[in-house]
Design a protein around this motif. Structure first.
Motif, PDB file in Angstrom:
ATOM      1  N   LEU A   1     -12.064   3.186   4.243  1.00 24.81           N
ATOM      2  CA  LEU A   1     -10.906   3.553   3.426  1.00 24.81           C
ATOM      3  C   LEU A   1     -10.097   4.668   4.085  1.00 24.81           C
ATOM      4  N   LEU A   2     -10.792   5.682   4.613  1.00 24.42           N
ATOM      5  CA  LEU A   2     -10.099   6.777   5.289  1.00 24.42           C
ATOM      6  C   LEU A   2      -9.364   6.275   6.525  1.00 24.42           C
ATOM      7  N   ALA A   3     -10.006   5.383   7.267  1.00 25.23           N
ATOM      8  CA  ALA A   3      -9.424   4.892   8.516  1.00 25.23           C
ATOM      9  C   ALA A   3      -8.288   3.904   8.292  1.00 25.23           C
ATOM     10  N   ARG A   4      -8.268   3.244   7.132  1.00 27.39           N
ATOM     11  CA  ARG A   4      -7.253   2.208   6.881  1.00 27.39           C
ATOM     12  C   ARG A   4      -6.148   2.661   5.922  1.00 27.39           C
ATOM     13  N   THR A   5      -6.253   3.930   5.447  1.00 28.73           N
ATOM     14  CA  THR A   5      -5.207   4.454   4.552  1.00 28.73           C
ATOM     15  C   THR A   5      -4.674   5.806   5.002  1.00 28.73           C
ATOM     16  N   GLY A   6      -5.458   6.547   5.793  1.00 29.58           N
ATOM     17  CA  GLY A   6      -5.032   7.879   6.202  1.00 29.58           C
ATOM     18  C   GLY A   6      -5.170   8.913   5.095  1.00 29.58           C
TER      19      GLY A   6
ATOM     20  N   PHE B   1      -1.756  -5.668  -7.719  1.00 31.83           N
ATOM     21  CA  PHE B   1      -0.739  -5.363  -6.713  1.00 31.83           C
ATOM     22  C   PHE B   1      -1.345  -4.851  -5.391  1.00 31.83           C
ATOM     23  N   GLY B   2      -2.658  -4.662  -5.378  1.00 30.51           N
ATOM     24  CA  GLY B   2      -3.314  -4.187  -4.172  1.00 30.51           C
ATOM     25  C   GLY B   2      -2.912  -2.781  -3.794  1.00 30.51           C
ATOM     26  N   THR B   3      -2.766  -1.912  -4.811  1.00 32.70           N
ATOM     27  CA  THR B   3      -2.310  -0.545  -4.545  1.00 32.70           C
ATOM     28  C   THR B   3      -3.346   0.482  -5.010  1.00 32.70           C
ATOM     29  N   LEU B   4      -3.199   1.672  -4.479  1.00 30.76           N
ATOM     30  CA  LEU B   4      -4.074   2.781  -4.804  1.00 30.76           C
ATOM     31  C   LEU B   4      -3.210   3.992  -5.139  1.00 30.76           C
TER      32      LEU B   4
ATOM     33  N   LEU C   1      -2.966  -1.311  -0.028  1.00 27.80           N
ATOM     34  CA  LEU C   1      -4.202  -1.585   0.696  1.00 27.80           C
ATOM     35  C   LEU C   1      -4.084  -2.925   1.405  1.00 27.80           C
ATOM     36  N   ASP C   2      -4.642  -3.009   2.612  1.00 29.75           N
ATOM     37  CA  ASP C   2      -4.620  -4.304   3.312  1.00 29.75           C
ATOM     38  C   ASP C   2      -5.684  -5.217   2.713  1.00 29.75           C
ATOM     39  N   GLY C   3      -5.597  -6.509   3.024  1.00 27.09           N
ATOM     40  CA  GLY C   3      -6.483  -7.514   2.436  1.00 27.09           C
ATOM     41  C   GLY C   3      -7.954  -7.228   2.652  1.00 27.09           C
ATOM     42  N   TYR C   4      -8.321  -6.823   3.867  1.00 27.70           N
ATOM     43  CA  TYR C   4      -9.729  -6.534   4.167  1.00 27.70           C
ATOM     44  C   TYR C   4     -10.244  -5.394   3.303  1.00 27.70           C
TER      45      TYR C   4
END
Length: 383
Positions: free
Chosen positions: A204-209, A227-230, A260-263
């Motif tokens: 999560l840290l690496a894919r969102t910053g 919506f795939g959001t955080l 957030l990306d799909g993965y």
């Protein structure tokens, strides 16, 4: 209450009051007034200052007393608890031991500059700047807010810089990140081998910053699967030798909603299922009562120092440079920029105060992007 008397052709006032800290009786006297009315007006002004500020005039206030009052009354109610704790600790451990017995008016520029130079032999440039900022702000208030000294002797004090300071940020290359994450999964003899919590957290840290405090403060309510959001609107603060608490983010721009990306969406859904599996597998692994996404085995907030220690272990296991979890934030930004993402998008995703902050932080990357763009332009115009 003030009393008045005439001495010759002039009037004077005398004010008796109780010092708020020592609880001892003090007095303030002043004469030379042409009339009793002038003395009364001056006495009223003096009493107002005494009762409102509680500080001695003309720089006679002891530094230790001034700083304790300044912190407790004029800082503590108006800053974040973590900010106050840092300020209080620096005052208690650095400022008072050196200056506590002085009066405010006895602090000289040359002696203070010498002290700052000495501090640099013990602390980093950043730490010394924080100590100086507290001291200078307090004396600025003594001049402009309380009017108990005429000028601030600490204006334009110079902080010795680090002789060699790299502006480069620490991050993982794509291959290093893959190696790191593959070594994050629980090892054979791990206590809670079934848990994938750290693998999900570091992904999560690496894919969102996100900042580590922002990630540890997350609850399941912050996720919007549709919506795939955080939503990022809080941060976990874990002071040394104190209880953790939830605070507002680092800055106004840190309040944000990110995609957030799909993965990552699939992985965090897997984590929610995995949490339930872990609860069933290990009797002493308790459910959290606060709906926390990442938590300790006893259900409490995950400690930042524990995360950092585990991060170091993974770095060693993967035979990578020993970095900190914050490196994953830099990693995400660098990878986005190298992939061709717009710098404004990267800035907003990271929650930076401005695009300039992003550009300055990742100058080595943005410089490469500029060079690559210019090379493409040259090829275009030559054909």
């Amino acid at each position: 209450m003030a009393s008045f008397r005439k001495r010759g052709s002039k009037w004077e006032y005398r004010i008796v009051y109780t010092d708020r800290e020592s609880r001892k009786q003090r007095e303030k006297m002043k004469g030379g007034f042409r009339t009793k009315k002038e003395a009364q007006i001056a006495a009223n002004e003096a009493e107002t200052k005494i009762h409102y500020y509680g500080f001695s005039e003309n720089g006679n206030e002891p530094v230790e007393k001034y700083f304790k009052e300044w912190l407790e009354i004029y800082k503590k109610p108006y800053v974040k608890p973590i900010t106050y704790s840092v300020q209080e600790r620096n005052v208690r451990l650095n400022i008072i031991p050196r200056w506590g017995k002085y009066r405010l008016k006895d602090i000289t520029r040359s002696e203070y500059q010498k002290w700052i130079n000495e501090l640099r032999g013990h602390y980093s440039e950043g730490t010394v700047r924080r100590i100086h900022s507290i001291m200078s702000t307090a004396l600025h208030d003594a001049v402009h807010e309380f009017k108990i000294i005429r000028e601030n002797p600490l204006v334009k004090i110079k902080i010795p810089k680090d002789i060699e300071k790299s502006n480069k940020v620490s991050f993982f290359t794509k291959q290093q990140l893959d190696d790191f994450l593959s070594n994050t999964k629980p090892v054979k003899n791990a206590k809670y081998k079934l848990s994938i919590q750290y693998y999900v957290l570091f992904n999560l840290l690496a894919r969102t910053g996100m900042r580590i405090g922002e990630a540890l403060a997350l609850t399941w309510d912050d996720l919007n699967y549709e919506f795939g959001t955080l939503t990022i609107n809080k941060t976990l603060v874990y002071p040394i030798n104190s209880k953790p608490y939830i605070s507002t983010p680092k800055s106004k721009s840190s309040n944000r909603e990110i995609k957030l990306d799909g993965y990552m969406i699939k992985l965090i859904k897997r984590h929610k299922i995995n949490q339930k599996e872990v609860y069933l597998k290990y009797e002493n692994y308790k459910k959290t009562t606060d709906n926390i996404i990442f938590h300790q085995h006893d259900g409490r907030w995950l400690r930042t120092n524990v995360v950092r220690e585990y991060f170091k272990k993974v770095c060693k296991r993967a035979e990578l440079p020993i970095l900190s979890p914050h490196a994953l934030r830099h990693t995400h930004a660098v990878h986005l920029l190298e992939a061709g993402a717009n710098i404004k998008y990267v800035s907003e995703r990271l929650g930076h105060a401005s695009v300039k902050v992003t550009a300055d932080t990742y100058l080595h990357v943005t410089k490469k992007i500029e060079d690559d763009a210019l090379t493409l332009y040259e090829k275009y115009v030559e054909n």
